[in-house]
Enzyme design. Structure first.
Site, short mmCIF file in Angstrom:
data_model
loop_
_atom_site.label_atom_id
_atom_site.label_comp_id
_atom_site.label_asym_id
_atom_site.label_seq_id
_atom_site.Cartn_x
_atom_site.Cartn_y
_atom_site.Cartn_z
N LYS A 137 0.86 -1.18 0.00
CA LYS A 137 0.00 0.00 0.00
C LYS A 137 0.89 1.23 0.00
O LYS A 137 2.03 1.20 0.49
CB LYS A 137 -0.91 0.01 1.23
CG LYS A 137 -2.21 0.78 1.03
CD LYS A 137 -3.21 0.01 0.19
CE LYS A 137 -4.54 0.74 0.11
NZ LYS A 137 -5.55 -0.04 -0.62
N ASP A 177 -6.93 4.36 -4.93
CA ASP A 177 -7.60 4.23 -3.64
C ASP A 177 -8.25 5.60 -3.39
O ASP A 177 -8.47 6.36 -4.35
CB ASP A 177 -6.59 3.87 -2.53
CG ASP A 177 -7.26 3.40 -1.24
OD1 ASP A 177 -7.63 2.21 -1.18
OD2 ASP A 177 -7.40 4.20 -0.31
#
Length: 464
Positions: A137, A177
């Site tokens: 991430k 995201d």
């Protein structure tokens, strides 16, 4: 240490307790990361006594430590000519079963703790998809909201100038995201292509004309609804006629609503950081089209929905309140699709009191541990994000496969594969929960099923 707040029962393994203590001591103040690790380790207490080789190999200690964390400054110039400095990150958590895979988040709330929690969750989510993807991430504390396209482009180009050293189609494949949509992915990809002199599938969420996949924007929301439908089927029910609460108003919320409409359910809420809309009549195609234009094109606020559809009620949210009134409406299903920890214990009690029987997490970790405990104790069909919202990264994996073969599958083909993946994830969660003596507990089922695949790969690859 957070053991007393855990949502899945007492920790039974001394080994697991010791590992969690070490995580909290080595990563002080990283509360989101502590929460994510505790939730997973809670489930793994059911595993480590059966598999003592994991303890001998100190597997859990290795699992909670990122393989690599990259942090860098991002310097860019705004439209006034002023120089701005932000912080960029990439957390490469685990590559035991494939290249790192996970989104980039651009939002002021981004910290190393948040990204480590998301990367840790991503490891198990990606494992559950059955595709060969590790977990990672990244992102920045940059806020694209209110910035011009030119400012966003300059930021993305500066961000990618550093990030490109650490990613690649066989190393790390980021996606979008929060705060990173098709515009940002385009700017990021363009800079990568310019600097590396290659056109390759280094990012997912790309435009359809240059390597993107059909269904990718829809996949997280669609997948959450497919998973909810699978859970309801275990009780011989369907989504048809069900009243549903949805939070958020971005891609996940929008396409959750679209699929609910298609399956005959009635979605009655959406929200943003300012407040939420309650529309008792429910969304139809016209209302959803308005919401999509409002959020995706004009980048407006959901309160404008109430100006357009007069029977809808807008309620401003007060951060000082101990509960969110969105979760206090009578409904059958809830799809939290905004951000982490948006449903607390009192919100969960309101959901139970108002008849909710299904909670499928479209966001990552939107329920606090206390909230999860309330839902599980009440017999609610509760699906954690690593299972319910895995459709997004699953379709990213399908995009990677299309990029490798230079093919583009039809919408029907991608959707068919997505449904099959969500069905397989549900089956794995349910069967694993039964195997480990906690039938119907999707938290334990998802955590253990995702862990076993990664753990065995780590064991087979030695001390790396």
């Amino acid at each position: 240490m957070l053991v007393s707040r855990s949502a899945s029962g007492p920790l039974t393994s001394t080994y697991v307790r010791d590992v969690l203590d070490q995580v909290c001591a080595k990563n002080p103040q990283e509360m989101e990361f502590h929460q994510a690790v505790e939730e997973v380790l809670q489930s793994l207490s059911l595993v480590v006594d059966r598999r003592p080789e994991y303890r001998r190999a100190r597997l859990l200690e290795r699992l909670v430590e990122p393989e690599r964390v990259v942090m860098f400054r991002v310097v860019w110039q705004d439209d006034t000519g002023a120089i701005q400095i932000n912080r960029g990150y990439r957390v490469q958590m685990n590559s035991a079963i494939g290249p790192y895979k996970g989104g980039l988040r651009f939002h002021p709330s981004v910290t190393l703790s948040v990204l480590k929690f998301l990367a840790f969750e991503q490891v198990f989510k990606n494992s559950l998809t059955t595709l060969a993807m590790g977990g990672g991430k990244g992102g920045s504390d940059f806020d694209p909201k209110g910035r011009s396209d030119e400012e966003v482009m300059r930021f993305c180009q500066s961000f990618m100038t550093e990030l490109r050293r650490h990613i690649g189609p066989d190393t790390d494949v980021p996606a979008g995201d929060i705060g990173v949509g098709s515009r940002e992915i385009g700017y990021l990809f363009g800079q990568y292509k310019r600097l590396n002199n290659e056109f390759t599938g280094v990012l997912t969420g790309k435009g359809l004309h240059w390597g993107g996949s059909l269904i990718r924007p829809e996949a997280t929301g669609y997948g959450a609804v497919y998973f909810a439908a699978e859970m309801l089927a275990t009780r011989h029910e369907t989504l048809e006629g069900k009243t549903c609460l949805v939070s958020g108003s971005g891609n996940v919320a929008q396409y959750t609503i679209e699929k609910l409409i298609e399956l005959g359910a009635r979605a009655v809420t959406v929200s943003d950081s300012d407040g939420y809309i309650y529309d008792e009549a429910g969304f139809d195609r016209e209302k959803l089209d308005f919401l999509m234009e409002l959020k995706n094109v004009r980048r407006g606020r959901v309160r404008e929905y109430a100006d357009r559809f007069k029977k809808a009620v807008y309620t401003a949210l007060d951060a000082r309140e101990s509960f969110n009134p969105l979760w206090a409406h009578r409904a059958d299903c809830a799809f939290p699709s905004a951000t982490e920890n948006e449903i607390n214990e009192r919100d969960a009690m309101n959901l139970v009191a108002n008849g909710v029987q299904v909670v499928a997490e479209g966001a990552n970790m939107p329920c606090t541990p206390d909230a999860v405990q309330v839902l599980i104790d009440a017999g609610v069909l509760y699906a954690p994000g690593k299972a319910a919202n895995a459709g997004g990264v699953a379709t990213s994996g399908l995009e990677m496969a299309q990029n490798c073969s230079r093919l583009s599958w039809s919408r029907e083909e991608v959707d068919r594969r997505l449904q099959g993946i969500m069905r397989a994830i549900h089956r794995a969660c349910r069967e694993t929960a039964e195997e480990y003596g906690v039938p119907g507990n999707y938290v334990h089922g998802a955590n253990i099923a995702g862990f076993l695949k990664v753990a065995d790969a780590m064991m087979e690859q030695g001390l790396v």
